[in-house]
Scaffold this motif. Sequence first.
Motif, short mmCIF file in Angstrom:
data_model
loop_
_atom_site.label_atom_id
_atom_site.label_comp_id
_atom_site.label_asym_id
_atom_site.label_seq_id
_atom_site.Cartn_x
_atom_site.Cartn_y
_atom_site.Cartn_z
N UNK A 196 -3.45 83.94 12.48
CA UNK A 196 -3.74 84.88 11.28
C UNK A 196 -2.42 85.70 10.79
N UNK A 197 -2.18 86.31 12.01
CA UNK A 197 -0.71 87.23 12.01
C UNK A 197 0.33 86.49 11.57
N UNK A 198 0.62 85.13 12.17
CA UNK A 198 1.67 84.61 11.58
C UNK A 198 1.67 84.19 10.34
N UNK A 199 0.47 83.84 9.75
CA UNK A 199 0.24 83.41 8.47
C UNK A 199 0.61 84.61 7.52
N UNK A 225 12.78 87.08 13.42
CA UNK A 225 11.56 86.54 13.61
C UNK A 225 11.82 85.16 14.00
N UNK A 226 12.52 84.33 13.51
CA UNK A 226 12.82 83.01 13.87
C UNK A 226 13.25 82.76 15.54
N UNK A 227 13.91 84.05 15.96
CA UNK A 227 14.17 83.83 17.36
C UNK A 227 12.92 84.12 18.17
N UNK A 228 12.29 85.07 17.91
CA UNK A 228 11.18 85.44 18.43
C UNK A 228 10.10 84.28 18.27
N UNK A 229 9.78 83.82 17.30
CA UNK A 229 8.58 82.72 16.76
C UNK A 229 9.36 81.50 16.15
N UNK A 288 1.69 91.67 20.65
CA UNK A 288 2.06 92.94 20.18
C UNK A 288 3.47 92.77 19.57
N UNK A 289 4.17 91.73 19.93
CA UNK A 289 5.46 91.57 19.31
C UNK A 289 5.21 91.00 17.53
N UNK A 290 4.21 90.37 17.55
CA UNK A 290 3.90 89.69 16.19
C UNK A 290 3.34 90.81 15.47
#
Length: 148
Positions: free
Chosen positions: A38-41, A97-101, A119-121
């Motif tokens: 949900x957080x990613x969305x 963001x794209x590096x982390x996810x 927590x990072x997200x």
Amino acid sequence: MKKTLYFIAIVLFTLTACKNVPTPEEAAIQAQMESYNLLKAEAMNVHDEIMPKMGVLMELKGELVVNEHANELSEVAVASENLKASHDAMMSWMQDYSEKFPYGEPTPDTQEALDQKLPILEQEVKEIVQLKERTMLAIEKARELLKK
């Protein structure tokens, strides 16, 4: 025929009765995985709201430079810098963001991985929401100055 029907009924009952009930730990991990998704969305939804505004930012910045008035120079310069800063911040956020996810990366499925990534997200979502607010304010201020 009756024996076959009874046998099928017993097999179906046995299969449905033997459901795998998740342990409390499995249920907690599943809930965190859903929260993660949900957080990613949410991060991508906010990103998708702001991204089309990047062209507006640069267009307004160009108009401000063309329409500078001597008595409003400092106000125009500040508005122009805020537009540029919002644009640059969006580009930086997207890269970070794209590096982390990375695109296509699966949802973490262990407690350890979730504890590390969640927590990072959460921080990334907080940052993009703040960036959206900053971007909208920069656009609003630039439009007000251009109406003068």
